[in-house]
Write a protein that holds these residues in place. Structure first.
Motif, PDB file in Angstrom:
ATOM      1  N   SER A 130       0.846  -1.205   0.000  1.00  0.00           N
ATOM      2  CA  SER A 130       0.000   0.000   0.000  1.00  0.00           C
ATOM      3  C   SER A 130       0.872   1.242   0.000  1.00  0.00           C
ATOM      4  CB  SER A 130      -0.872   0.058   1.249  1.00  0.00           C
ATOM      5  OG  SER A 130      -1.750  -1.005   1.295  1.00  0.00           O
ATOM      6  N   ASN A 181       1.109   1.931  -3.766  1.00  0.00           N
ATOM      7  CA  ASN A 181      -0.267   2.401  -3.857  1.00  0.00           C
ATOM      8  C   ASN A 181      -1.217   1.278  -4.283  1.00  0.00           C
ATOM      9  OD1 ASN A 181      -2.183   4.340  -3.464  1.00  0.00           O
ATOM     10  ND2 ASN A 181      -2.041   5.186  -5.540  1.00  0.00           N
ATOM     11  N   CYS A 201      -3.354   3.043   1.825  1.00  0.00           N
ATOM     12  CA  CYS A 201      -2.863   3.710   0.609  1.00  0.00           C
ATOM     13  C   CYS A 201      -3.070   5.219   0.679  1.00  0.00           C
ATOM     14  CB  CYS A 201      -3.623   3.220  -0.621  1.00  0.00           C
ATOM     15  SG  CYS A 201      -3.314   1.528  -1.036  1.00  0.00           S
ATOM     16  N   ASP A 260      -2.889   7.638   2.803  1.00  0.00           N
ATOM     17  CA  ASP A 260      -1.836   8.512   3.278  1.00  0.00           C
ATOM     18  C   ASP A 260      -0.452   7.898   3.143  1.00  0.00           C
ATOM     19  OD1 ASP A 260      -2.582  11.185   4.599  1.00  0.00           O
ATOM     20  OD2 ASP A 260      -4.215   9.843   5.148  1.00  0.00           O
ATOM     21  N   TYR A 312       0.912   6.169   0.581  1.00  0.00           N
ATOM     22  CA  TYR A 312       1.570   6.402  -0.702  1.00  0.00           C
ATOM     23  C   TYR A 312       2.031   7.858  -0.843  1.00  0.00           C
ATOM     24  CZ  TYR A 312       2.628   6.111  -5.644  1.00  0.00           C
ATOM     25  OH  TYR A 312       3.263   6.154  -6.851  1.00  0.00           O
ATOM     26  N   PRO A 313       1.178   8.832  -0.470  1.00  0.00           N
ATOM     27  CA  PRO A 313       1.680  10.213  -0.506  1.00  0.00           C
ATOM     28  C   PRO A 313       2.920  10.414   0.356  1.00  0.00           C
ATOM     29  CG  PRO A 313      -0.689  10.218  -0.282  1.00  0.00           C
ATOM     30  CD  PRO A 313      -0.254   8.788  -0.186  1.00  0.00           C
ATOM     31  N   LYS A 324       5.802   9.158  -1.555  1.00  0.00           N
ATOM     32  CA  LYS A 324       6.176  10.055  -2.646  1.00  0.00           C
ATOM     33  C   LYS A 324       6.978  11.244  -2.143  1.00  0.00           C
ATOM     34  CE  LYS A 324       2.360  10.750  -5.003  1.00  0.00           C
ATOM     35  NZ  LYS A 324       1.325  10.963  -6.004  1.00  0.00           N
ATOM     36  N   ARG A 351     -11.612   2.673  -3.595  1.00  0.00           N
ATOM     37  CA  ARG A 351     -10.221   2.324  -3.785  1.00  0.00           C
ATOM     38  C   ARG A 351     -10.044   0.843  -4.008  1.00  0.00           C
ATOM     39  NH1 ARG A 351      -7.109   6.036  -3.200  1.00  0.00           N
ATOM     40  NH2 ARG A 351      -5.508   4.464  -3.368  1.00  0.00           N
TER      41      ARG A 351
END
Lengths: 143, 512
Positions: free
Chosen positions: B81, B85, B96, B98, B100-101, B104, B503
């Motif tokens: 996740s 993502n 995912c 929060d 994945y951000p 990034k 999602r």
């Protein structure tokens, strides 16, 4: 449309189930409820829920195209053949063949899928049979 | 004090070399299964059950192995996740948002470690919750007669659909299908064969393990074949983890969140039919509403990672409560665990606590131990698992299929069972396409016979009076909850579900 067909199929299944339940022979030593009642209740629920599905269908699911369906059918045939030939061919050969096929259809190269197949088969044989002592199907070659 | 003594006895059982090794193996395999998209807790546990049997493990060691897998999968799901993502399993969906951000922003390591800590906190409190709540529930369950048990089973089926499907008719269909399948075989009370069509193999009934492995594991293989989705999701992407220690300020910031969401997740887990996916969903939305004043949720807020992870791990522990205390599982994976107990001739429920306290307390102690092992595996050693994300399904799926075949063949040694399993695999694929939940089918095949015999016992005791089913206040209460639980989702369910499903990927039909 899929849900309507599915619902109709469910209704037929429920009717078949109910009919089959009605033919259950009663034993002379039965309890107050007997072996038929609960299956009949289930058949009723099955029928009602199928009817609701047929009357109020969900949006159409995404069905694969014909080629993909054939892909799945072919995989199922391979698995059925695997189940049939397992006692004949022995575990290692049958498993290597089936795993190679699946890996190939999932997009491995020919060499890659043979390696995956043999690796899976030998790996399972070593771990499950030699280490853990599980008895696997024995072929003419002894493995 | 009694409880602590029992717990100490449990640790005596769990602290043998064999059990520690099994817990370690289970944690490791579970984390892998959770991390790999396509394998989740329920199908992961399903393909390992036959293994536990063929190894000749006793009840406690098998349960230790399989519940470690279950807890492990709850930890592992977050890895993909956060990094890709793509949720590794359904409960990790909310991570995912929060996770994945954060990755990034270059905070992948921090996200992994804070979510690992959150998972630990969630599981830890849920295991305490299990210790405190299960014996109380047992006391209530001892008041249950056959009529109440019948109502309880009905409640389990009627509430199960509320979260696992958008369409109550389809979950009712699934439950009836499962119950119908359970009827196959010789009737236990009168000895007459039912629905066997003269096939001798069917006289013993369908082995529910065959059904479980077919429905969960083989249908997954078919889904991958259909999509021809053979490449690893991680291929061609750089998986940078970075530092694996969260700054103290982050831990401090997240602590209240973790505690609150552990509690919420546990409650969601105990409720019938909910399970871990709902636990993480509720935890995330609650925290968002409560602490997200600056609108940072969804943009890489560490609290948004901690909340769903504490929530789903706590729910996983909570879901064990009704399974152990009442014998009625509330989620897909606990249904699979129930299958293990039934196959080992252990009937969960109130008597389990008095007749097999070693199983219960050994399991609980093992859960504590496994939780520490998982914390160690999932923070310092998480790099190992991120590398496993590189394993492509074109290698993984053949292995899954073959291990399923080996397991089932190992139990029965018959090709007939393999064919039945393939049949269930195809059925599982079609039903997943049609959005029919699979968990009620499993639950039906597991509980069908017990449900029927309770019904017949209740009515026979009362000389054939069917109204005995709604004769006691307890039974009426259970029926009321069951009916509300069935109707409520028809009215409100779509809203919650559509939020949760935004999602979602192909894993739709297998909740847990």
């Amino acid at each position: 449309m899929s849900d309507r067909i599915f619902g109709v199929f469910g209704i037929l299944l429920a009717i078949g189930f109910a009919m089959s339940a009605l033919t259950i022979e009663e034993s002379f030593l039965s309890d107050a409820v007997g072996p038929k009642a609960f299956p009949l209740i289930i058949a009723a629920i099955l029928g009602i829920s199928s009817a609701v599905i047929a009357i109020k269908p969900d949006p159409e699911p995404h069905w694969p195209n014909f080629a993909r369906l054939a892909e799945i059918a072919a995989a199922v045939v391979v698995m059925v053949l695997y189940a049939q030939f397992l006692p004949v061919a022995g575990f290692v050969l049958a498993t290597a063949a089936a795993a190679t096929y699946l890996s190939w259809r999932l997009g491995s190269t020919i060499i890659g899928s043979v390696l995956t197949g043999v690796g899976t088969s030998v790996g399972i044989y070593v771990i499950f049979h030699l280490v853990l002592g599980l008895s696997l199907a024995r072929g003419p070659l002894g493995f | 004090m009694d409880m602590l003594n029992s717990l100490a006895d449990g640790f005596m059982i769990a602290l043998t070399w064999q059990n520690l090794l099994l817990a370690l193996l289970g944690c490791f395999l579970g984390t892998i299964m959770g991390a790999l998209p396509g394998l989740g807790p329920s199908n992961g546990v399903a393909i390992l059950i036959p293994l536990a049997f063929t190894l000749g493990l006793g009840a406690t060691p098998s349960l230790i192995l399989l519940t470690s897998v279950y807890y492990g999968a709850m930890y592992g799901g977050r890895i993909s996740s956060i990094l890709l993502n793509i949720p590794g399993d359904e409960p990790a969906m909310m991570t995912c948002l929060d996770g994945y951000p954060m990755a990034k922003k270059g905070l992948a390591g921090e996200a992994l470690s804070i979510s690992g800590i959150a998972s630990f906190v969630g599981s830890f409190f849920a295991t305490w919750g299990l210790i405190l709540l299960a014996p109380q529930l047992v006391k209530i369950a001892l008041l249950f007669g056959p009529a109440e048990y019948f109502a309880l089973f009905a409640l389990a089926f009627m509430t199960l659909g509320g979260v696992s499907s958008t369409n109550q008719a389809k979950s009712a269909f699934a439950a009836a299908l499962g119950l119908g399948l359970a009827m196959i075989g010789v009737d236990t009370q009168t000895g007459v064969p039912r629905f066997t069509f003269g096939e001798v193999h069917l006289y013993d009934g369908l082995d529910f393990l065959v059904a479980i492995v077919g429905l969960f594991a083989l249908s997954e293989v078919l889904i991958f074949l259909e999509e021809r989705h053979g490449n690893a999701s991680a291929e061609g992407r750089k998986l940078e983890v970075g530092r694996l220690t969260p700054p103290l300020s982050m831990v401090k910031e997240c602590t209240p969140t973790m505690l609150r969401t552990s509690f919420l997740g546990f409650l969601a887990g105990v409720l019938p039919g909910a399970g871990a996916s709902l636990g993480s969903f509720i935890a995330y939305s609650f925290e968002k509403r409560l602490v997200d004043k600056d609108g940072t949720f969804g943009k890489g807020d560490p609290r948004g990672v901690a909340a769903p992870e504490a929530g789903n791990n706590a729910a996983a522990g909570g879901a064990l409560v009704p399974m152990l205390a009442l014998g009625v599982p509330g989620s897909g994976t606990t249904a699979v665990l129930l299958a293990v107990l039934l196959s080992l001739n252990i009937t969960p429920g109130p008597l389990l606590f008095s007749q097999n306290p070693d199983v219960v307390w050994g399991l609980i102690a093992a859960l504590f131990i496994a939780n520490f092992m998982l914390l160690a595996m999932n923070i310092p050693m998480v790099g190992l698992f991120t590398r496993l994300l590189m394993v492509p399904p074109r290698i993984l799926m053949p292995v899954v299929a073959m291990v399923s075949f080996v397991g089932i063949y190992g139990i029965s040694g018959s090709s007939f069972d393999l064919l039945v399993m393939i049949g269930f695999g195809v059925m599982g694929w079609v039903l997943r396409k049609l959005d029919v939940p699979l968990v009620p089918i499993i639950l039906g095949t597991l509980l069908g016979n017990a449900m029927e015999s309770n019904l017949r016992r209740a009515i026979t005791i009362d000389n054939g009076d069917w109204f005995t089913l709604i004769d006691s206040p307890l039974a009426i209460g259970l029926w009321a909850v069951a009916i509300i639980g069935f109707i409520l989702p028809i009215i409100f369910g779509r809203v919650v579900k559509s939020k949760m499903r935004r999602r979602e990927d192909e894993e739709g039909a297998i909740t847990d």
